[in-house]
Design a protein around this motif. Structure first.
Motif: not given
Ligand code: SF4
Ligand code: SF4
Ligand code: SF4
Ligand code: SF4
Lengths: 359, 219, 420
Positions: A335, A339, B31, B35
């Motif tokens: 994650s 990002r 996740i 996310t």
């Protein structure tokens, strides 16, 4: 005490009629045609009793107890009349060197013809020092005795599959007979203890036909071990209806519901308890309210617990919590990377103009 | 390894591993997927009855108008096998017992004959779905190795479970062990294949419902 | 001259979000979405399965944003998306997708496929894989104000004519009006009656309105081609003009994509909520109907069906207004089975009607068979709709199949029957 069996029986007050009936029952149990019962009776009545040597190794004597401890003299008891038991530590009067001598004599006199019965597993650890008789290790004795035997009968789960001594972590390095003896026919009669009539059946078969009965892939007589406990269990209808006792003293238990949830291993256990029963047909474990332990199967001791249902995990889950943490960590890691990548893409965004539409 | 040892392995270390991979995969993938973020919708919302993420989560369980007629096999076959699987997994006595052992809750179960029958119907529906996938140009066109593979991975536990209880082909002990093993393979494969839709479909329906509800369209 | 594959991938990396990830992970390859897409139902070709149209987006998602995909990329198991691949997909992403959103209505796992097509176009546009027709429409809109290159003097001319034919004043650049009216080039050029109709209705209702000489064009080819930056340039003109004139509402014309662009994408493009409301003309009309202002002189007798433009109804949320309005003016309105949010696209949305290659036109004609069937099954000789783009596509379809069905615009129809 050599001589035809029927004479011995007559001396003990067993009539020819009773004997015939017994043989017929035996034949039917072994799934042989009715005529075989008569043939059996005739053969056994006439035959000279074979010499039998019974070797006890790492065992608890339960098997011997099972076969001998019938409180009224039963027909199974006659097994000892069918054979000439030349060596059996528990039962024989002789002891010490005298006993060893008897064995040596019998082995010599009947070389190549005697039956070898073994109960108990054979420890290989520490060069077999865990179990010795007269200073010789079990494995030694077995190899020697098997050499001259016509066939070997492994009585009980220990002799058949290693049994309780072989249970994890197997401190003595116990192995079954079949791990040692490779060149003789072996019949396994597992059970902890085994059912007496199976013994009689195998002997009767041997005496009548001169051969061993048909065996399954685990070396057990198919006629007795062909079906599972669950196949023939009288509580089966409750299993099928989904009626299970949840504890040993609940309403379900009182009503005789299925013991699956209490850990019964009947579904994976091949044995004749459900049909032959124990103690002269009085009852059998499931009938008396306890699930089958699976005693006639290899490694039943390590099957995940006697009171754990078959569909329940054999061991508590060890990795679940750790795996969840790792999974979450991986997820969070990806994650963050995602990002970062996306933010970078956004930060380096160049405003599109119409010129950007053409190549 | 004897069959009982094999069975004990599947019930012990095998299960342990499979559950571990399953949990690891599910958490990681969830996740990873959820996310990734999304932009807030800045347009002034329009409200309409029946339009929300939650509505769509439920509504999409039914065929939209006209679709049942256009693709009856997909819907009927799909319903039968999904419901069948749910009945077998959540109402079969040995399975409920397993769940009870793993998470501590249990509920009443259905008779084993009924579960057996359900398994047969479920397998029939799955075979029908497979035939449909082979037959229908669109489905065949979309299919990749994963589609055939996940079909097999889902089918095998049903087949082996049914064969074990019916004493077909192999002794019960071996079949039971194979059944448990196949279910473990299913657990391992699930988070990393399209079977993960069992988890993500709620998110997907919710997003779709949410995005369109903002415009006042119940989808 | 600077479109490139890198720019395309870069753009996709920017737009891939959690819903897209969830959608791709959920797809079970059931193919049901194909049953909802007119390009598949009318051609039977499996390549027109909606989820297949966004395959390049899935591949980029997998390679860039999943751990397994990244690993596969590292060991060379997953091949990068190539120019050739995008070129092959151009037809699927533009010619055969009208952004109608019908597929998003049926997917059993809930995938919003049209959402993904829209995002994929961001990458297609800047990698040089948008069709020439949509490219030039976008260029025209950005550079000269409208897809047809229409300039203000020409528009002013049309407005003057409308004033003459209606005898009503049409205010321009009037501050503080309740409504700032937007038009679409297609209406100005092909259906100027729309302007007459609006003028009449506003006057009858006594609502103040104005046009802006700086922002009169509502259509937004930037959205159709799939470039948010360009769409923002176009939409900003409207926002600036509306805020400069301090109007309460901006009135979107019938045109579906115009409504989508200003009402739903607009605030997201400029990055803030608007200070005014965006109202679709049908919403206004329905409001007037409820207030009793919209009374009819007489009603149309012909049996007719309604074609609900995708971008206004299914995608735009104007679900409830059309039916009461058509009932207001038509005596024999026949509701069809797949109506409202379930309606089938005309085949020309999403910029498709601007693609003039032979193949695209042939495909549109084939896809139009669904509309033809709807008309034939209802057994009517008239169809009413409320989107200028639909109207052009449908007229083309009628021509192609030599149908003598009449096609009417809802607002005009209402205006024509309005009680004076
Ligand atoms: S008690 Fe044991 S053997 Fe009997 S039916 Fe239940 S599970 Fe099977
Ligand atoms: S019921 Fe099971 S555990 Fe008990 S004696 Fe029979 S086989 Fe062994
Ligand atoms: S949006 Fe419409 S045209 Fe595009 S794929 Fe979906 S159903 Fe087909
Ligand atoms: S309907 Fe949904 S799940 Fe089925 S193929 Fe299309 S996108 Fe995938």
């Amino acid at each position: 005490m050599q001589g035809p069996l029927i004479d011995t029986l007559a001396r003990q007050g067993v009539t020819r009629r009773t004997f015939l009936k017994y043989c017929a029952t035996l034949a039917s149990m072994m799934a042989l045609p009715p005529a075989a019962g008569r043939a059996m009776a005739e053969a056994m009545a006439a035959v000279r009793r074979p010499s039998v040597i019974w070797l006890p190794f790492q065992e608890c004597t339960g098997c011997t107890e099972s076969i001998t401890r019938s409180h009224s003299p039963t027909i199974e008891g006659m097994i000892f009349d069918m054979i000439s038991l030349d060596y059996q530590e528990t039962l024989m009067a002789a002891a010490g060197h005298q006993a060893e001598e008897a064995r040596q004599n019998a082995m010599k006199a009947n070389a190549g013809k005697y039956l070898l019965i073994v109960d108990g597993s054979i420890p290989l650890g520490q060069n077999g020092a865990y179990s010795c008789i007269g200073g010789r290790s079990n494995v030694d004795i077995l190899k020697e005795a098997a050499g001259g035997a016509a066939a070997v009968i492994a009585v009980g789960t220990c002799a058949s599959y290693g049994g309780i001594p072989k249970a994890n972590p197997n401190p003595t390095g116990a192995v079954p007979v079949s791990d040692i003896v490779k060149d003789k026919p072996i019949v396994n009669i597992p059970g902890c203890p085994p059912i007496p009539v199976v013994m009689t059946g195998v002997l009767a078969h041997y005496l009548t036909f001169g051969s061993l009965p048909e065996l399954d892939d685990k070396g057990r007589p198919k006629s007795f071990f062909g079906e599972t406990i669950h196949d023939r269990c009288y509580r089966r209808p409750f299993y099928d209806q989904g009626k299970f006792a949840k504890t040993f003293d609940d309403e379900g238990a009182r009503r005789g519901w299925c013991l699956f949830e209490l850990g019964c291993k009947g579904p994976v256990t091949h044995n004749a308890c459900a049909t032959v029963k124990w103690n002269g047909g009085t009852s059998w474990p499931v009938e008396s309210g306890h699930g089958c332990l699976g005693c006639s199967e290899p490694d039943f001791w390590d099957g995940g617990g006697f009171y754990k249902a078959l569909s329940a995990p054999a061991d508590p889950l060890k990795f679940a919590a750790a795996a969840s943490v790792v999974g979450a960590a991986v997820g969070v890691g990806v994650s963050f990377a995602n990002r970062a990548k996306k933010n970078k893409a956004k930060a380096t965004h160049e405003t599109i103009t119409v010129a950007d539409l053409e190549k | 390894m004897t069959d009982l040892q094999f069975l004990t392995w599947t019930r012990g270390p095998g299960l342990d591993l499979a559950v571990a991979v399953f949990l690891l995969g599910v958490l990681w993938r969830l996740i990873e997927i959820y996310t990734l973020g999304r932009k807030k919708d800045l347009a002034a919302p329009r409200h309409a009855p029946g339009a929300s993420g939650l509505h769509t989560v439920f509504r999409r369980s039914l065929p939209p108008p006209g679709m049942l007629k256009r693709s009856p096999v997909s819907y009927i076959g799909g319903y039968v096998f999904h419901i069948g699987l749910a009945i077998i997994v959540f109402l079969g006595a040995p399975h409920v017992l397993l769940i009870k052992n793993l998470v501590g809750v249990s509920w009443p179960t259905l008779p084993s004959q009924f579960i057996g029958l359900t398994a047969v119907v479920t397998m029939a529906a799955m075979v029908l779905m497979l035939a449909d996938r082979i037959n229908k140009p669109v489905k065949r066109f979309l299919s990749t190795f994963e589609d055939w593979f996940t079909w097999a991975v889902t089918f095998l536990p049903v087949l082996t479970g049914w064969m074990a209880t019916q004493h077909l082909l192999l002794p019960y002990t071996q079949m039971l062990a194979l059944h448990i093993l196949s279910a473990e393979i299913l657990l391992v494969v699930l988070p990393f294949s399209k079977l993960f839709h069992g988890f993500t479909l709620f998110g997907s329906r919710w997003y779709n419902g949410r995005v369109n509800a903002h415009k006042g369209v119940p989808v | 001259m600077s479109a490139s594959l890198e720019k395309g991938i870069h753009a996709l990396k920017e737009v891939i979000d959690a819903p897209i990830a969830s959608y791709f992970e959920s797809c079970v390859h059931c193919g049901l979405c194909a049953e909802a897409c007119l390009f598949h139902t009318e051609t039977g070709d499996p390549k027109y399965t909606p989820i297949h149209k966004v395959e390049p987006l899935r591949r980029v998602y997998e390679r860039e944003y999943t751990l397994l995909g990244r690993l596969k990329k590292m060991i060379g198991l997953s091949k990068p998306v190539t120019d050739a691949e995008l070129d092959e997909w151009q037809e699927l992403v533009y010619d055969s997708c009208t952004l109608c959103g019908r597929c998003s209505l049926v997917c059993p796992v809930g995938n919003d496929i049209v959402y993904m097509v829209r995002k994929l176009r961001e990458g297609m546009a800047v990698s040089g894989h948008a069709p020439a027709g949509i490219r030039s429409a976008t260029k025209n809109t950005v550079e000269s104000g409208g897809p047809m290159g229409l300039k203000w003097p020409a528009v002013a001319n049309v407005l003057r004519k409308a004033e003459e034919s209606t005898g009503l004043r049409i205010p321009v650049d009037q501050e503080g009006a309740e409504y700032m009216v937007l038009l679409s080039s297609m209406e100005i050029v092909n259906y100027p009656e729309y302007i007459d109709a609006l003028a009449k209705i506003f006057h009858k209702a006594g609502i103040s309105f104005t046009l802006s000489s700086e922002a009169y064009e509502a259509t937004n080819a930037g959205i159709q081609i799939g470039s948010s930056d360009l769409a923002k340039v176009i939409v900003s003109r409207i926002v600036d003009a509306a805020e400069k004139l301090k109007v309460k509402n901006v009135l979107s014309p019938e045109c579906g994509h115009a409504y989508m662009a200003i009402r739903w994408e607009g605030p997201n493009l400029v990055g803030r909520p608007f200070k005014f409301n965006v109202v679709h003309v049908l919403e206004l009309l329905d409001d007037l109907r409820l207030k009793g202002v919209l009374t009819m002189r007489d009603k149309l007798k012909d049996p007719l069906i309604l074609h609900d433009p995708c971008q206004i109804v299914r995608r735009g949320g104007v679900l409830q207004a059309p039916e009461p309005l058509i009932r207001q003016v038509a005596e024999n309105y026949i509701p069809i089975a797949d109506k409202q949010k379930l309606n089938w696209c005309c085949g020309g949305g999403g910029g498709a009607s601007a693609i003039h290659t032979e193949a695209a036109e042939a495909l549109r004609a084939t896809a139009f068979r669904i509309k033809k069937r709807q008309i034939e099954e209802a057994g009517v000789g008239t169809m009413v709709t409320f989107c200028a783009n639909c109207r052009i596509t449908i007229e083309e379809g009628f021509d192609h199949y030599e149908m003598n069905t009449k096609l009417l615009g809802l607002t005009e129809l209402l205006a024509a029957h309005l009680e004076a």
